[in-house]
Design an enzyme around this catalytic site. Structure first.
Site, PDB file in Angstrom:
ATOM      1  N   LYS A   1       1.984  -7.961 -13.426  1.00  0.00           N
ATOM      2  CA  LYS A   1       3.224  -8.345 -14.087  1.00  0.00           C
ATOM      3  C   LYS A   1       4.399  -7.628 -13.408  1.00  0.00           C
ATOM      4  CE  LYS A   1       3.757  -4.920 -17.588  1.00  0.00           C
ATOM      5  NZ  LYS A   1       4.711  -4.262 -18.123  1.00  0.00           N
TER       6      LYS A   1
ATOM      7  N   TYR B   1       6.861 -11.811  -4.037  1.00  0.00           N
ATOM      8  CA  TYR B   1       5.645 -12.559  -4.409  1.00  0.00           C
ATOM      9  C   TYR B   1       5.540 -13.895  -3.675  1.00  0.00           C
ATOM     10  CZ  TYR B   1       3.926  -9.876  -8.442  1.00  0.00           C
ATOM     11  OH  TYR B   1       3.382  -8.929  -9.254  1.00  0.00           O
TER      12      TYR B   1
ATOM     13  N   HIS C   1       1.223  -6.981 -23.519  1.00  0.00           N
ATOM     14  CA  HIS C   1       0.150  -6.161 -24.098  1.00  0.00           C
ATOM     15  C   HIS C   1      -0.054  -6.444 -25.597  1.00  0.00           C
ATOM     16  CE1 HIS C   1       0.492  -4.355 -20.283  1.00  0.00           C
ATOM     17  NE2 HIS C   1       1.339  -3.384 -20.570  1.00  0.00           N
TER      18      HIS C   1
ATOM     19  N   ARG D   1       1.986   9.307 -28.845  1.00  0.00           N
ATOM     20  CA  ARG D   1       1.387   8.265 -28.010  1.00  0.00           C
ATOM     21  C   ARG D   1       0.332   7.583 -28.851  1.00  0.00           C
ATOM     22  NH1 ARG D   1      -3.159   8.340 -23.987  1.00  0.00           N
ATOM     23  NH2 ARG D   1      -2.859   6.451 -22.739  1.00  0.00           N
TER      24      ARG D   1
ATOM     25  N   ALA E   1       0.810  -1.224   0.000  1.00  0.00           N
ATOM     26  CA  ALA E   1       0.000   0.000   0.000  1.00  0.00           C
ATOM     27  C   ALA E   1       0.839   1.268   0.000  1.00  0.00           C
ATOM     28  CB  ALA E   1      -0.921  -0.017   1.222  1.00  0.00           C
TER      29      ALA E   1
ATOM     30  N   ASP F   1       8.472  -5.739 -21.265  1.00  0.00           N
ATOM     31  CA  ASP F   1       7.610  -4.716 -20.669  1.00  0.00           C
ATOM     32  C   ASP F   1       6.285  -4.572 -21.422  1.00  0.00           C
ATOM     33  OD1 ASP F   1       7.267  -2.668 -18.685  1.00  0.00           O
ATOM     34  OD2 ASP F   1       7.585  -1.167 -20.246  1.00  0.00           O
TER      35      ASP F   1
ATOM     36  N   ARG G   1      -3.838  -2.727 -36.723  1.00  0.00           N
ATOM     37  CA  ARG G   1      -4.062  -2.327 -38.123  1.00  0.00           C
ATOM     38  C   ARG G   1      -4.023  -3.561 -39.014  1.00  0.00           C
ATOM     39  NH1 ARG G   1      -2.970   2.727 -40.805  1.00  0.00           N
ATOM     40  NH2 ARG G   1      -2.410   3.515 -38.747  1.00  0.00           N
TER      41      ARG G   1
ATOM     42  N   TYR H   1     -11.531   2.857 -37.819  1.00  0.00           N
ATOM     43  CA  TYR H   1     -11.718   3.409 -39.157  1.00  0.00           C
ATOM     44  C   TYR H   1     -11.208   2.464 -40.220  1.00  0.00           C
ATOM     45  CZ  TYR H   1      -6.914   5.332 -38.543  1.00  0.00           C
ATOM     46  OH  TYR H   1      -5.573   5.513 -38.304  1.00  0.00           O
TER      47      TYR H   1
HETATM   48  P1  NDP Z   1      -0.850   6.723 -42.524  1.00  0.00           P
HETATM   49  O1  NDP Z   1      -0.933   6.392 -43.947  1.00  0.00           O
HETATM   50  O2  NDP Z   1      -0.299   8.029 -42.085  1.00  0.00           O
HETATM   51  O3  NDP Z   1      -0.012   5.611 -41.756  1.00  0.00           O
HETATM   52  C1  NDP Z   1      -0.293   4.273 -41.995  1.00  0.00           C
HETATM   53  C2  NDP Z   1       0.760   3.402 -41.382  1.00  0.00           C
HETATM   54  O4  NDP Z   1       1.991   3.627 -42.015  1.00  0.00           O
HETATM   55  C3  NDP Z   1       1.008   3.616 -39.915  1.00  0.00           C
HETATM   56  O5  NDP Z   1       1.169   2.349 -39.339  1.00  0.00           O
HETATM   57  C4  NDP Z   1       2.312   4.370 -39.866  1.00  0.00           C
HETATM   58  O6  NDP Z   1       3.136   4.088 -38.782  1.00  0.00           O
HETATM   59  C5  NDP Z   1       3.010   3.829 -41.058  1.00  0.00           C
HETATM   60  N1  NDP Z   1       3.999   4.789 -41.531  1.00  0.00           N
HETATM   61  C6  NDP Z   1       4.001   6.129 -41.395  1.00  0.00           C
HETATM   62  N2  NDP Z   1       5.111   6.650 -41.965  1.00  0.00           N
HETATM   63  C7  NDP Z   1       5.801   5.609 -42.435  1.00  0.00           C
HETATM   64  C8  NDP Z   1       7.034   5.476 -43.123  1.00  0.00           C
HETATM   65  N3  NDP Z   1       7.757   6.549 -43.418  1.00  0.00           N
HETATM   66  N4  NDP Z   1       7.454   4.253 -43.477  1.00  0.00           N
HETATM   67  C9  NDP Z   1       6.718   3.176 -43.183  1.00  0.00           C
HETATM   68  N5  NDP Z   1       5.546   3.226 -42.538  1.00  0.00           N
HETATM   69  C10 NDP Z   1       5.103   4.433 -42.168  1.00  0.00           C
HETATM   70  O7  NDP Z   1      -2.350   6.535 -42.008  1.00  0.00           O
HETATM   71  P2  NDP Z   1      -3.017   6.518 -40.605  1.00  0.00           P
HETATM   72  O8  NDP Z   1      -4.032   5.448 -40.605  1.00  0.00           O
HETATM   73  O9  NDP Z   1      -1.971   6.449 -39.554  1.00  0.00           O
HETATM   74  O10 NDP Z   1      -3.783   7.901 -40.565  1.00  0.00           O
HETATM   75  C11 NDP Z   1      -3.096   9.132 -40.579  1.00  0.00           C
HETATM   76  C12 NDP Z   1      -3.606  10.012 -39.451  1.00  0.00           C
HETATM   77  O11 NDP Z   1      -5.003  10.230 -39.552  1.00  0.00           O
HETATM   78  C13 NDP Z   1      -3.365   9.364 -38.107  1.00  0.00           C
HETATM   79  O12 NDP Z   1      -2.922  10.348 -37.212  1.00  0.00           O
HETATM   80  C14 NDP Z   1      -4.720   8.869 -37.720  1.00  0.00           C
HETATM   81  O13 NDP Z   1      -4.899   8.800 -36.354  1.00  0.00           O
HETATM   82  C15 NDP Z   1      -5.624   9.931 -38.357  1.00  0.00           C
HETATM   83  N6  NDP Z   1      -6.965   9.385 -38.566  1.00  0.00           N
HETATM   84  C16 NDP Z   1      -7.842   9.513 -37.545  1.00  0.00           C
HETATM   85  C17 NDP Z   1      -9.097   8.986 -37.647  1.00  0.00           C
HETATM   86  C18 NDP Z   1     -10.020   9.163 -36.511  1.00  0.00           C
HETATM   87  O14 NDP Z   1      -9.647   9.772 -35.509  1.00  0.00           O
HETATM   88  N7  NDP Z   1     -11.203   8.649 -36.564  1.00  0.00           N
HETATM   89  C19 NDP Z   1      -9.563   8.311 -38.841  1.00  0.00           C
HETATM   90  C20 NDP Z   1      -8.545   8.213 -39.869  1.00  0.00           C
HETATM   91  C21 NDP Z   1      -7.294   8.734 -39.704  1.00  0.00           C
HETATM   92  P3  NDP Z   1       3.260   5.055 -37.510  1.00  0.00           P
HETATM   93  O15 NDP Z   1       2.134   4.628 -36.675  1.00  0.00           O
HETATM   94  O16 NDP Z   1       4.555   4.729 -36.940  1.00  0.00           O
HETATM   95  O17 NDP Z   1       3.162   6.456 -37.971  1.00  0.00           O
HETATM   96  C1  BG6 Z   2       2.961  -0.848 -18.582  1.00  0.00           C
HETATM   97  C2  BG6 Z   2       4.427  -0.728 -18.923  1.00  0.00           C
HETATM   98  O1  BG6 Z   2       2.585  -2.192 -18.514  1.00  0.00           O
HETATM   99  O2  BG6 Z   2       2.203  -0.182 -19.577  1.00  0.00           O
HETATM  100  C3  BG6 Z   2       4.841   0.715 -19.042  1.00  0.00           C
HETATM  101  O3  BG6 Z   2       5.178  -1.340 -17.883  1.00  0.00           O
HETATM  102  C4  BG6 Z   2       3.936   1.444 -20.022  1.00  0.00           C
HETATM  103  O4  BG6 Z   2       6.186   0.827 -19.468  1.00  0.00           O
HETATM  104  C5  BG6 Z   2       2.478   1.199 -19.672  1.00  0.00           C
HETATM  105  O5  BG6 Z   2       4.228   2.823 -19.945  1.00  0.00           O
HETATM  106  C6  BG6 Z   2       1.550   1.781 -20.718  1.00  0.00           C
HETATM  107  O6  BG6 Z   2       0.233   1.727 -20.285  1.00  0.00           O
HETATM  108  P1  BG6 Z   2      -0.856   2.719 -20.892  1.00  0.00           P
HETATM  109  O7  BG6 Z   2      -2.132   2.244 -20.314  1.00  0.00           O
HETATM  110  O8  BG6 Z   2      -0.475   4.093 -20.437  1.00  0.00           O
HETATM  111  O9  BG6 Z   2      -0.763   2.588 -22.371  1.00  0.00           O
END
Ligand code: NDP
Ligand code: BG6
Length: 514
Positions: free
Chosen positions: A170, A146, A262, A364, A38, A257, A369, A400
């Site tokens: 964990k 534990y 996860h 974040r 606690a 981690d 996907r 989406y």
């Molecule tokens: P993108 O085409 O931007 O990305 C698609 C994927 O490609 C992601 O996994 C991304 O990885 C990866 N990627 C990005 N850059 C590169 C690179 N240089 N080389 C290889 N892979 C790459 O499409 P998203 O679907 O991510 O959409 C774009 C934005 O629009 C996002 O911010 C998304 O959240 C937003 N959006 C929001 C919606 C909503 O809120 N309802 C609906 C649709 C889109 P990584 O994750 O690392 O970038």
């Molecule tokens: C924990 C990891 O299990 O999950 C942390 O030990 C991480 O390193 C965290 O930051 C992330 O959790 P969330 O809910 O903030 O995405």
């Protein structure tokens, strides 16, 4: 869910009704919730706040009492002060908060001595409900204690008349062997239905939604397989580094981690077959079955990274992982990893599952996907891009589907767009519960669906242990990547090599901007 404004309690009331159906849950029973550890960080930041929110919203059984236990000499007043910044108390809730703390007591004692636990047992007996009360023990403790604590709970603190449940956090071991030792120790003390292993990702709204999306719709089922899915990408990204928590982290690294728990949990929900029912064991049977089809990850399918400071960055972004004073100077611990896994069954043979996770990245985000294959027999001169279905776990929960549609107006060319279910706009008035709130409530209700069973855990370690041992034995050096970047470019190359296609053409126009 209704689009009418619902209060938090109404939403939870509905949830509780659903959860309690078919369960042996008696609102009138007395429950005692013991927080072991606690005085610690987890208790202060997560467990006490969660118990307070559940209590505040009237979700716990009427007669629930809370007992804190740790070695330090503490008072309830001290615990209250330490937790206060995390409790999010509205002005109008001050009185309710006092009622909550009036249900709390604290006992200090050793973790290893039986006498201290006998004392704890007597203390629980002195609370209302006496020997009839049900007992929940939350182990918010370092793994080093534990063994002692669980043995002492079993030997000295079990309720003879009520039920007993133990919630474990964990890390569940460091590898297959240590995890098996812990599992053997626990199963010698408790039955599986008394053990609740928490993976808090299983308490997240969109992770729980994966089963409903898959099995509650006709539209996805027929294409959810190797005929239509080119690649599945599961992502966890955090925009901050270890921030002084490196001491703990360095012993584990990002694979233990985040990836082994996860991300692998999300993978199993995406890949498993439809369970016979939504009962805890039917669901967990399917998760185990699919994990059994995954071969151990090989080092050639992995990219490891460690962040370095960004001289142009602000504040912490200037700092490398190795600048964390709690991290050994020569550490090779990975703060980023991409790994490709394959599920060797009829549904998924040949489809890469790319697991990506890292700290100190550009944003974040946690998401699932699915990238679908190209449309066979193209008639649009190569202008179509692959469909993707994205389930965004956080932040801003959304589902989406990226798709092609006719460019509106006097055109006949395809254009990238999306079908979009954004929770913030579709469920504007619904407050989603925190993962820990759901999971702790599940323990009260005796629902184990969202907890990790011992055979699931064994499979998870079987998949990652050879890789983890090889990384350690061969002292594999992680690739440096800059704080605030997308991680090492080698990781994108690996995803590309196995079949993920990134075109960079999709432009999101946010229609929900308020
Ligand atoms: P993108 O085409 O931007 O990305 C698609 C994927 O490609 C992601 O996994 C991304 O990885 C990866 N990627 C990005 N850059 C590169 C690179 N240089 N080389 C290889 N892979 C790459 O499409 P998203 O679907 O991510 O959409 C774009 C934005 O629009 C996002 O911010 C998304 O959240 C937003 N959006 C929001 C919606 C909503 O809120 N309802 C609906 C649709 C889109 P990584 O994750 O690392 O970038
Ligand atoms: C924990 C990891 O299990 O999950 C942390 O030990 C991480 O390193 C965290 O930051 C992330 O959790 P969330 O809910 O903030 O995405």
């Amino acid at each position: 869910m209704s689009s009418l404004p619902l209060s938090r309690s109404e939403v939870f009331g509905q949830l509780r009704k659903e959860l309690h159906e078919d369960k042996e849950f008696h609102q009138s029973d007395v429950h005692v919730f013991v927080i072991m550890g606690a005085s610690g960080d987890l208790a202060k930041k997560k467990i006490y706040p969660t118990l307070w929110w559940l209590f505040r919203d009237g979700l716990l059984p009427e007669q629930t009492y809370f007992v804190g236990y740790a070695r330090s000499a503490l008072t309830i007043e001290g615990i209250r002060t330490a937790c206060l910044p995390y409790l999010k108390v509205a002005d109008s809730e001050a009185e309710r908060l006092s009622v909550f703390f009036s249900r709390n007591t604290y006992l200090s004692g050793s973790y290893s001595e039986g006498d201290s636990f006998s004392h704890l047992h007597s203390h629980i007996l002195s609370l209302p409900g006496g020997n009839m009360a049900n007992r929940l023990f939350y182990l918010a403790l370092p793994p080093s204690v534990y063994h002692d604590v669980t043995r002492n709970i079993r030997n000295h603190c079990m309720s003879a008349k009520g039920w007993n449940r133990v919630i474990v956090e964990k890390p569940f071991g460091r590898d297959l062997q240590s995890s098996e030792e812990l599992s053997a120790h626990l199963s010698a003390l408790f039955t599986e239905d008394q053990i609740y292993r928490i993976d808090h990702y299983l308490g997240k709204e969109m992770v729980q939604n994966l089963m409903v999306l898959r099995f509650g719709n006709r539209i996805f089922g027929p294409i959810w397989n190797r005929d239509s899915v080119a690649c599945v990408v599961l992502t966890f990204k955090e925009p901050f580094g270890t921030q002084g928590r490196g001491g703990y982290f360095d012993d584990f690294g990002i694979i233990r981690d985040v990836m082994q728990n996860h991300l692998l949990q999300m993978l199993s929900l995406v890949a498993m077959e439809k369970p016979a029912s939504t009962s805890s064991d039917d669901v967990r049977n399917e998760k185990v079955k699919v994990l059994k089809c995954i071969a151990p990850v090989s080092l050639s399918d992995v990219v490891l990274g460690q962040y370095v400071g960004n001289p142009q960055g602000e504040g912490d972004a200037k700092l490398a992982y190795l600048d964390d004073p709690t991290v050994p100077k020569e550490s090779r611990t990975a703060t980023f990893a991409t790994a490709v896994l394959y599920v060797h069954n009829e549904r998924w043979e040949g489809v890469p599952f790319v697991l990506r996770c890292g700290k100190a990245l550009n944003e974040r985000k946690a998401e699932v996907r699915l990238q679908f294959t190209d449309v066979p027999g193209d008639i649009f001169a190569g202008h179509c891009r692959r469909n993707e279905l994205v389930v965004r776990v956080q932040p801003n929960e959304a589902v989406y589907a990226k798709m092609m549609s006719k460019k509106p107006g006097m055109y006949f060319s395809p254009e990238e767009t999306e079908l979009d279910l954004t929770y913030r706009s579709r469920y504007r008035d619904v407050k989603l519960p925190d993962a820990y709130e759901r999971l702790i409530l599940d323990v009260f209700c005796g629902s184990q669906m969202h907890f990790v069973r011992s055979d699931e855990l064994r499979e998870a370690w079987r998949i990652f242990t050879p890789l983890l041992h090889q990384i350690e034995q061969e002292k594999v050096s992680p690739i440096p990547y800059t704080y605030g970047s997308r991680g090492p470019p080698e990781a994108d190359n690996l995803s590309k090599k196995v079949g993920f296609r990134y075109e960079g053409t999709y432009k999101w126009v946010n229609p929900h901007r308020l």
